[in-house]
Design a protein around this motif. Structure first.
Motif, PDB file in Angstrom:
ATOM      1  N   LEU A 157       0.826  -1.208   0.000  1.00 15.28           N
ATOM      2  CA  LEU A 157       0.000   0.000   0.000  1.00 15.28           C
ATOM      3  C   LEU A 157       0.858   1.256   0.000  1.00 15.28           C
ATOM      4  N   GLY A 158       0.542   2.182  -0.916  1.00 14.39           N
ATOM      5  CA  GLY A 158       1.259   3.448  -0.958  1.00 14.39           C
ATOM      6  C   GLY A 158       0.404   4.536  -1.566  1.00 14.39           C
ATOM      7  N   ILE A 159       0.658   5.766  -1.155  1.00 14.74           N
ATOM      8  CA  ILE A 159      -0.071   6.907  -1.704  1.00 14.74           C
ATOM      9  C   ILE A 159       0.901   8.072  -1.860  1.00 14.74           C
ATOM     10  N   ARG A 160       0.752   8.792  -2.963  1.00 13.63           N
ATOM     11  CA  ARG A 160       1.655   9.886  -3.292  1.00 13.63           C
ATOM     12  C   ARG A 160       0.907  11.206  -3.237  1.00 13.63           C
ATOM     13  N   PHE A 161       1.505  12.184  -2.584  1.00 11.11           N
ATOM     14  CA  PHE A 161       0.966  13.535  -2.536  1.00 11.11           C
ATOM     15  C   PHE A 161       1.925  14.482  -3.248  1.00 11.11           C
ATOM     16  N   VAL A 162       1.443  15.687  -3.512  1.00 10.58           N
ATOM     17  CA  VAL A 162       2.273  16.746  -4.072  1.00 10.58           C
ATOM     18  C   VAL A 162       2.269  17.897  -3.085  1.00 10.58           C
ATOM     19  N   ARG A 163       3.435  18.301  -2.650  1.00 10.41           N
ATOM     20  CA  ARG A 163       3.523  19.371  -1.662  1.00 10.41           C
ATOM     21  C   ARG A 163       2.932  20.657  -2.234  1.00 10.41           C
ATOM     22  N   ASN A 164       2.249  21.403  -1.314  1.00 13.84           N
ATOM     23  CA  ASN A 164       1.681  22.704  -1.653  1.00 13.84           C
ATOM     24  C   ASN A 164       0.529  22.628  -2.641  1.00 13.84           C
ATOM     25  N   ARG A 165       0.006  21.409  -2.856  1.00 12.03           N
ATOM     26  CA  ARG A 165      -1.222  21.284  -3.645  1.00 12.03           C
ATOM     27  C   ARG A 165      -2.175  20.399  -2.876  1.00 12.03           C
ATOM     28  N   ARG A 166      -3.428  20.746  -2.891  1.00 12.67           N
ATOM     29  CA  ARG A 166      -4.424  19.956  -2.177  1.00 12.67           C
ATOM     30  C   ARG A 166      -4.930  18.855  -3.100  1.00 12.67           C
ATOM     31  N   ARG A 167      -4.009  17.995  -3.518  1.00  7.90           N
ATOM     32  CA  ARG A 167      -4.356  16.882  -4.395  1.00  7.90           C
ATOM     33  C   ARG A 167      -4.524  15.636  -3.532  1.00  7.90           C
ATOM     34  N   GLN A 168      -5.624  15.581  -2.799  1.00  5.11           N
ATOM     35  CA  GLN A 168      -5.779  14.564  -1.781  1.00  5.11           C
ATOM     36  C   GLN A 168      -6.311  13.238  -2.321  1.00  5.11           C
ATOM     37  N   LEU A 169      -6.523  13.147  -3.644  1.00  8.05           N
ATOM     38  CA  LEU A 169      -6.947  11.892  -4.253  1.00  8.05           C
ATOM     39  C   LEU A 169      -8.236  11.360  -3.636  1.00  8.05           C
ATOM     40  N   ARG A 170      -9.179  12.246  -3.445  1.00  3.81           N
ATOM     41  CA  ARG A 170     -10.455  11.814  -2.899  1.00  3.81           C
ATOM     42  C   ARG A 170     -11.308  11.230  -4.016  1.00  3.81           C
ATOM     43  N   LEU A 171     -12.339  10.519  -3.617  1.00  4.01           N
ATOM     44  CA  LEU A 171     -13.220   9.880  -4.594  1.00  4.01           C
ATOM     45  C   LEU A 171     -13.812  10.899  -5.555  1.00  4.01           C
TER      46      LEU A 171
END
Length: 249
Positions: free
Chosen positions: A11-25
């Motif tokens: 299990l892994g999840i990637r974010f981008v700093r300073n962006r609200r790219r929270q990968l929500r549904l």
């Protein structure tokens, strides 16, 4: 032998700093699954987690701030979608992940009670029968402000109402993120008694907390995360011991 109630592999999840790219549904629906890669600022709050949790297990998740503890709860709840690996939850989830419990600030406490309860599968008739019981649990201050917009509630009032609602869900998996850190001693004792009752019914608990007394009281098993990786999956005592060793280095 029954399948684990929660199971994850790689299990892994990637974010981008300073962006609200929270990968929500909702993001997946809006963008039809297309996720832009950003060379700058990408990071993995969690990566390569593999574990299984049996029905009735009580798991405490510990680690320094920013090590992915709350992100793990959101992956279990289905609020976030993994970029790598997979996670399966075989049962409905009762999540108390934020002080607001998903409330709409413009709606009253009463309206939010019905909204949140309905979103978690409670019928209108059930809520009508239990509204007095739920509000009584939340306490006099919430009862007096029940028909006031939630934007006027203090953090303590929000968490009281949120916990009161979530504790009435029949769901087998209970996710709790630092909720007992807010509120007075009387409310904390109510929370503790409610969690004891739910665990006595065989619920599965995954708890994020910095309070070691809460962790050792409720959790037999411990996950210690560091830099988004699983360092210890053992007893709660083993996880806490390794955490203390790491902090002392």
């Amino acid at each position: 032998m029954a399948d684990p109630i929660i199971e994850a592999a790689g299990l892994g999840i990637r974010f981008v700093r300073n962006r609200r790219r929270q990968l929500r549904l909702r993001d997946l629906a809006l963008h039809r699954g297309r996720r832009g890669d950003h060379a700058d600022g990408r990071f993995w709050p969690l990566r390569d987690l593999t574990f299984s949790i049996e029905a009735g297990d009580t798991v405490g998740v510990i680690g320094r701030n920013g090590t992915g503890k709350s992100t793990l709860l959101r992956l279990i709840a289905g609020v976030l979608i993994p970029d790598e690996g997979w996670i399966t939850v075989r049962g409905a989830v009762a999540p108390l992940l934020e002080l607001s419990a998903g409330f709409s600030a413009e709606l009253t406490g009463r309206e939010n009670l019905h909204l949140v309860g309905g979103l978690h599968g409670l019928s209108p008739s059930y809520l009508r029968r239990r509204v007095e019981e739920i509000v009584s649990f939340a306490g006099k201050q919430v009862e007096q402000a029940l028909d006031t917009p939630v934007r006027h509630y203090s953090s303590g009032m929000k968490v009281r109402l949120g916990f009161a609602i979530i504790s009435h869900l029949p769901h087998p998996v209970l996710l709790v993120d630092e909720v007992t850190a807010v509120g007075d001693a009387e409310f904390r004792q109510k929370c503790y008694a409610t969690i004891d009752r739910l665990l006595g019914e065989g619920r599965t608990l995954v708890l994020v907390s910095h309070n070691e007394q809460d962790l050792t009281r409720f959790c037999r098993r411990g996950f210690y995360l560091d830099a988004g990786r699983m360092v210890v999956d053992g007893t709660m005592a083993e996880a806490l011991a390794e955490y203390h060793r790491a902090v002392a280095r």
